[in-house]
Design a protein around this motif. Structure first.
Motif, PDB file in Angstrom:
ATOM      1  N   ALA A 206      -3.621  -6.815   7.642  1.00 52.51           N
ATOM      2  CA  ALA A 206      -4.169  -6.852   6.287  1.00 52.51           C
ATOM      3  C   ALA A 206      -3.812  -5.586   5.517  1.00 52.51           C
ATOM      4  CB  ALA A 206      -5.688  -7.017   6.351  1.00 52.51           C
ATOM      5  N   VAL A 207      -3.802  -4.451   6.205  1.00 54.63           N
ATOM      6  CA  VAL A 207      -3.493  -3.198   5.519  1.00 54.63           C
ATOM      7  C   VAL A 207      -2.023  -3.156   5.123  1.00 54.63           C
ATOM      8  CG1 VAL A 207      -3.599  -0.684   5.651  1.00 54.63           C
ATOM      9  CG2 VAL A 207      -5.335  -2.060   6.801  1.00 54.63           C
ATOM     10  N   VAL A 208      -1.134  -3.645   5.975  1.00 53.80           N
ATOM     11  CA  VAL A 208       0.285  -3.700   5.602  1.00 53.80           C
ATOM     12  C   VAL A 208       0.463  -4.565   4.368  1.00 53.80           C
ATOM     13  CG1 VAL A 208       2.602  -4.419   6.293  1.00 53.80           C
ATOM     14  CG2 VAL A 208       1.118  -3.302   7.951  1.00 53.80           C
ATOM     15  N   ARG A 209      -0.220  -5.705   4.331  1.00 52.96           N
ATOM     16  CA  ARG A 209      -0.097  -6.586   3.158  1.00 52.96           C
ATOM     17  C   ARG A 209      -0.557  -5.874   1.889  1.00 52.96           C
ATOM     18  NH1 ARG A 209      -1.791 -10.576   6.948  1.00 52.96           N
ATOM     19  NH2 ARG A 209      -3.965 -10.351   6.303  1.00 52.96           N
ATOM     20  N   GLU A 210      -1.608  -5.075   2.000  1.00 52.61           N
ATOM     21  CA  GLU A 210      -2.073  -4.345   0.823  1.00 52.61           C
ATOM     22  C   GLU A 210      -1.072  -3.259   0.412  1.00 52.61           C
ATOM     23  OE1 GLU A 210      -6.200  -3.154   0.444  1.00 52.61           O
ATOM     24  OE2 GLU A 210      -6.710  -4.448   2.151  1.00 52.61           O
ATOM     25  N   LEU A 211      -0.528  -2.560   1.399  1.00 43.67           N
ATOM     26  CA  LEU A 211       0.387  -1.461   1.088  1.00 43.67           C
ATOM     27  C   LEU A 211       1.727  -1.941   0.550  1.00 43.67           C
ATOM     28  CD1 LEU A 211      -0.242   0.935   4.114  1.00 43.67           C
ATOM     29  CD2 LEU A 211      -1.171   1.100   1.805  1.00 43.67           C
ATOM     30  N   THR A 212       2.075  -3.181   0.852  1.00 49.71           N
ATOM     31  CA  THR A 212       3.340  -3.726   0.353  1.00 49.71           C
ATOM     32  C   THR A 212       3.119  -4.747  -0.755  1.00 49.71           C
ATOM     33  OG1 THR A 212       3.348  -5.413   2.109  1.00 49.71           O
ATOM     34  CG2 THR A 212       4.537  -3.351   2.545  1.00 49.71           C
ATOM     35  N   GLY A 213       1.882  -4.915  -1.174  1.00 48.24           N
ATOM     36  CA  GLY A 213       1.573  -5.851  -2.248  1.00 48.24           C
ATOM     37  C   GLY A 213       1.636  -5.171  -3.608  1.00 48.24           C
ATOM     38  N   THR A 214       1.457  -5.970  -4.639  1.00 48.85           N
ATOM     39  CA  THR A 214       1.492  -5.422  -6.000  1.00 48.85           C
ATOM     40  C   THR A 214       0.232  -5.755  -6.789  1.00 48.85           C
ATOM     41  OG1 THR A 214       2.630  -7.415  -6.804  1.00 48.85           O
ATOM     42  CG2 THR A 214       4.011  -5.548  -6.124  1.00 48.85           C
ATOM     43  N   ASP A 215      -0.721  -6.440  -6.157  1.00 47.19           N
ATOM     44  CA  ASP A 215      -1.894  -6.878  -6.909  1.00 47.19           C
ATOM     45  C   ASP A 215      -3.185  -6.208  -6.457  1.00 47.19           C
ATOM     46  OD1 ASP A 215      -1.936  -8.064  -4.456  1.00 47.19           O
ATOM     47  OD2 ASP A 215      -2.302 -10.109  -5.172  1.00 47.19           O
ATOM     48  N   ALA A 216      -3.113  -5.254  -5.524  1.00 47.04           N
ATOM     49  CA  ALA A 216      -4.330  -4.573  -5.072  1.00 47.04           C
ATOM     50  C   ALA A 216      -4.825  -3.640  -6.181  1.00 47.04           C
ATOM     51  CB  ALA A 216      -4.067  -3.789  -3.799  1.00 47.04           C
ATOM     52  N   LEU A 238      -1.514  -0.481 -18.034  1.00 45.46           N
ATOM     53  CA  LEU A 238      -0.098  -0.708 -18.326  1.00 45.46           C
ATOM     54  C   LEU A 238       0.812  -0.047 -17.289  1.00 45.46           C
ATOM     55  CD1 LEU A 238      -0.113  -0.064 -22.199  1.00 45.46           C
ATOM     56  CD2 LEU A 238      -0.117  -2.276 -21.006  1.00 45.46           C
ATOM     57  N   LEU A 239       0.370   1.082 -16.733  1.00 45.95           N
ATOM     58  CA  LEU A 239       1.209   1.827 -15.795  1.00 45.95           C
ATOM     59  C   LEU A 239       1.166   1.258 -14.383  1.00 45.95           C
ATOM     60  CD1 LEU A 239       0.331   5.484 -16.863  1.00 45.95           C
ATOM     61  CD2 LEU A 239       2.407   4.205 -17.410  1.00 45.95           C
ATOM     62  N   LEU A 240       0.015   0.701 -13.999  1.00 37.28           N
ATOM     63  CA  LEU A 240      -0.146   0.284 -12.612  1.00 37.28           C
ATOM     64  C   LEU A 240       0.835  -0.805 -12.168  1.00 37.28           C
ATOM     65  CD1 LEU A 240      -1.554   0.405  -9.908  1.00 37.28           C
ATOM     66  CD2 LEU A 240      -3.342  -1.103 -10.815  1.00 37.28           C
ATOM     67  N   PRO A 241       1.060  -1.884 -12.927  1.00 38.47           N
ATOM     68  CA  PRO A 241       1.971  -2.936 -12.416  1.00 38.47           C
ATOM     69  C   PRO A 241       3.375  -2.434 -12.079  1.00 38.47           C
ATOM     70  CG  PRO A 241       0.639  -3.792 -14.209  1.00 38.47           C
ATOM     71  CD  PRO A 241       0.393  -2.311 -14.174  1.00 38.47           C
ATOM     72  N   PRO A 242       4.064  -1.679 -12.967  1.00 45.32           N
ATOM     73  CA  PRO A 242       5.403  -1.201 -12.569  1.00 45.32           C
ATOM     74  C   PRO A 242       5.346  -0.192 -11.424  1.00 45.32           C
ATOM     75  CG  PRO A 242       4.794  -0.309 -14.715  1.00 45.32           C
ATOM     76  CD  PRO A 242       3.781  -1.355 -14.392  1.00 45.32           C
ATOM     77  N   LEU A 243       4.308   0.637 -11.370  1.00 40.05           N
ATOM     78  CA  LEU A 243       4.178   1.586 -10.264  1.00 40.05           C
ATOM     79  C   LEU A 243       3.968   0.856  -8.937  1.00 40.05           C
ATOM     80  CD1 LEU A 243       1.989   4.423 -11.845  1.00 40.05           C
ATOM     81  CD2 LEU A 243       4.408   4.533 -11.207  1.00 40.05           C
ATOM     82  N   ALA A 244       3.177  -0.213  -8.969  1.00 43.10           N
ATOM     83  CA  ALA A 244       2.938  -0.989  -7.745  1.00 43.10           C
ATOM     84  C   ALA A 244       4.222  -1.666  -7.274  1.00 43.10           C
ATOM     85  CB  ALA A 244       1.840  -2.029  -7.990  1.00 43.10           C
ATOM     86  N   ARG A 245       5.021  -2.167  -8.206  1.00 37.15           N
ATOM     87  CA  ARG A 245       6.293  -2.793  -7.828  1.00 37.15           C
ATOM     88  C   ARG A 245       7.252  -1.754  -7.244  1.00 37.15           C
ATOM     89  NH1 ARG A 245       5.304  -5.622 -12.727  1.00 37.15           N
ATOM     90  NH2 ARG A 245       6.705  -4.229 -13.889  1.00 37.15           N
ATOM     91  N   PHE A 246       7.251  -0.556  -7.835  1.00 39.35           N
ATOM     92  CA  PHE A 246       8.128   0.508  -7.326  1.00 39.35           C
ATOM     93  C   PHE A 246       7.681   0.958  -5.932  1.00 39.35           C
ATOM     94  CE2 PHE A 246       9.331   5.111  -7.216  1.00 39.35           C
ATOM     95  CZ  PHE A 246      10.702   4.920  -7.171  1.00 39.35           C
ATOM     96  N   ARG A 247       6.379   1.048  -5.729  1.00 41.22           N
ATOM     97  CA  ARG A 247       5.874   1.417  -4.400  1.00 41.22           C
ATOM     98  C   ARG A 247       6.270   0.380  -3.365  1.00 41.22           C
ATOM     99  NH1 ARG A 247      -0.438   0.993  -3.105  1.00 41.22           N
ATOM    100  NH2 ARG A 247       0.190  -1.189  -3.334  1.00 41.22           N
ATOM    101  N   ARG A 248       6.163  -0.890  -3.697  1.00 44.15           N
ATOM    102  CA  ARG A 248       6.558  -1.943  -2.770  1.00 44.15           C
ATOM    103  C   ARG A 248       8.055  -1.848  -2.458  1.00 44.15           C
ATOM    104  NH1 ARG A 248       5.609  -7.235  -0.944  1.00 44.15           N
ATOM    105  NH2 ARG A 248       7.450  -8.581  -1.015  1.00 44.15           N
ATOM    106  N   PHE A 249       8.842  -1.616  -3.500  1.00 44.17           N
ATOM    107  CA  PHE A 249      10.291  -1.502  -3.351  1.00 44.17           C
ATOM    108  C   PHE A 249      10.657  -0.381  -2.375  1.00 44.17           C
ATOM    109  CE2 PHE A 249      14.110   0.739  -5.095  1.00 44.17           C
ATOM    110  CZ  PHE A 249      15.064  -0.221  -4.794  1.00 44.17           C
ATOM    111  N   LEU A 250      10.045   0.793  -2.539  1.00 35.57           N
ATOM    112  CA  LEU A 250      10.352   1.919  -1.660  1.00 35.57           C
ATOM    113  C   LEU A 250       9.768   1.724  -0.265  1.00 35.57           C
ATOM    114  CD1 LEU A 250       9.955   5.156  -3.825  1.00 35.57           C
ATOM    115  CD2 LEU A 250      12.053   4.030  -3.073  1.00 35.57           C
ATOM    116  N   THR A 251       8.568   1.189  -0.186  1.00 33.73           N
ATOM    117  CA  THR A 251       7.919   1.012   1.121  1.00 33.73           C
ATOM    118  C   THR A 251       8.742   0.107   2.012  1.00 33.73           C
ATOM    119  OG1 THR A 251       5.722   1.332   0.132  1.00 33.73           O
ATOM    120  CG2 THR A 251       5.819   0.283   2.296  1.00 33.73           C
TER     121      THR A 251
END
Length: 311
Positions: A206-216, A238-251
């Motif tokens: 569950a934690v991996v899914r959160e760390l690689t997700g974009t909707d938490a 406004l900032l969170l959605p692109p930051l979450a996508r970038f975090r998923r991309f790098l992770t």
């Protein structure tokens, strides 16, 4: 790169005391371990700002182990205080390398704080954070992530550098209280161990899914200059959605491919090309930065002290 040290107080005193007794009985009669040497591989890369890009992959790989994922899920404050949690974890990692006499003290502190982390994992097995296998895995993840990410964000390690990096990572493990018998002692021994953990233990927790997700939901940062905080809070939706996508991309992208495959995390050729372009920009620009911008403050101060002592 260890699980967070802020958690609720649920505890089994008898089990905790048993772990403490085993720690005492198994303690090696060796001198206090020293941190990795100044001007070594870790001295160069651990405090470089590029390390910030690697940490999410290492963390995701750690919590993919059922015991570690369960402990972080139950005890960590990464959901309610992600910025504070990240800051404390980063400081701890930097102390292992740049802390001098503080390195061993930080290792002892972490072991003490992890004595109360225990429970049942997703497979119904009892776990304790200081059990040798999961505790060693948390540390072990740093080596394959450093090795893989370096190919994008810097120059790939030579065979000699890779061997030196592994020796220094073992030294950090000793600071954390990991016995040599619980970690492979050479790179040649590491890879069969690593592949076995991927095959037999790791899962999409569950934690991996959160760390690689974009909707938490992630709260806005509460650090930084006071005048900036209200603006950040206002712009955060406004900032969170692109930051979450970038975090998923790098992770996912900086996670070794065999680990991605073991966890079933998707990665496309298009994403790979984008990561290579991003890596080219990073490894071109970061070495041009002055040291005050290239290195994190704790690392920068340690490096300056070392240079001054040599003069």
């Amino acid at each position: 790169m260890k699980p967070d040290d802020d958690r609720s107080g649920r505890d089994d005193p008898e089990h905790r005391d048993d772990i403490a007794r085993r720690d005492h009985r198994n303690a090696d009669p060796a001198p206090t371990p020293a941190p990795p040497p100044p001007n070594g591989i870790l001295w160069s890369i651990a405090g470089d700002v590029r390390a910030l890009l690697m940490l999410p992959s290492a963390l995701a790989l750690q919590v993919a182990h059922p015991a570690i994922g369960a402990g972080v899920d139950e005890y960590s404050v990464f959901r309610t205080d992600p910025w504070g949690r990240g800051e404390r974890s980063l400081r701890s990692v930097l102390l292992w390398v740049y802390g001098g006499d503080e390195a061993a003290a930080e290792g002892r502190r972490l072991r003490t704080l992890h004595r109360s982390i225990q429970g049942t994992d997703t497979r119904g097995r009892r776990y304790h954070a200081l059990m040798p296998a999961p505790y060693a895995w948390v540390h072990a993840t740093g080596f394959p992530v450093y090795r893989h990410a370096q190919r994008y964000l810097g120059r790939p390690f030579t065979e000699a550098q890779e061997r030196q990096l592994y020796a220094e990572w073992l030294q950090v493990g000793r600071i954390l209280g990991i016995h040599d018998r619980d970690m492979p002692q050479t790179p040649e021994e590491f890879w069969p161990y690593y592949r076995k953990v991927l095959a037999d233990e790791l899962e999409l927790t569950a934690v991996v899914r959160e760390l690689t997700g974009t909707d938490a939901p992630v709260p806005p940062p509460d650090r930084g200059p006071r005048p900036v905080r209200p603006l950040l809070r206002a712009l955060w939706p406004l900032l969170l959605p692109p930051l979450a996508r970038f975090r998923r991309f790098l992770t996912i992208g900086l996670m070794p491919p065999d680990a991605r495959q073991a966890l079933g995390l998707p990665w496309t050729p298009r994403q790979e090309r984008a990561l290579r372009r991003f890596g080219l920009v990073v490894r071109t620009l970061v070495p041009l930065l002055p040291e005050r911008l290239r290195y994190l403050p704790l690392a920068r101060r340690a490096r300056a002290r070392h240079r001054a002592a040599r003069c």
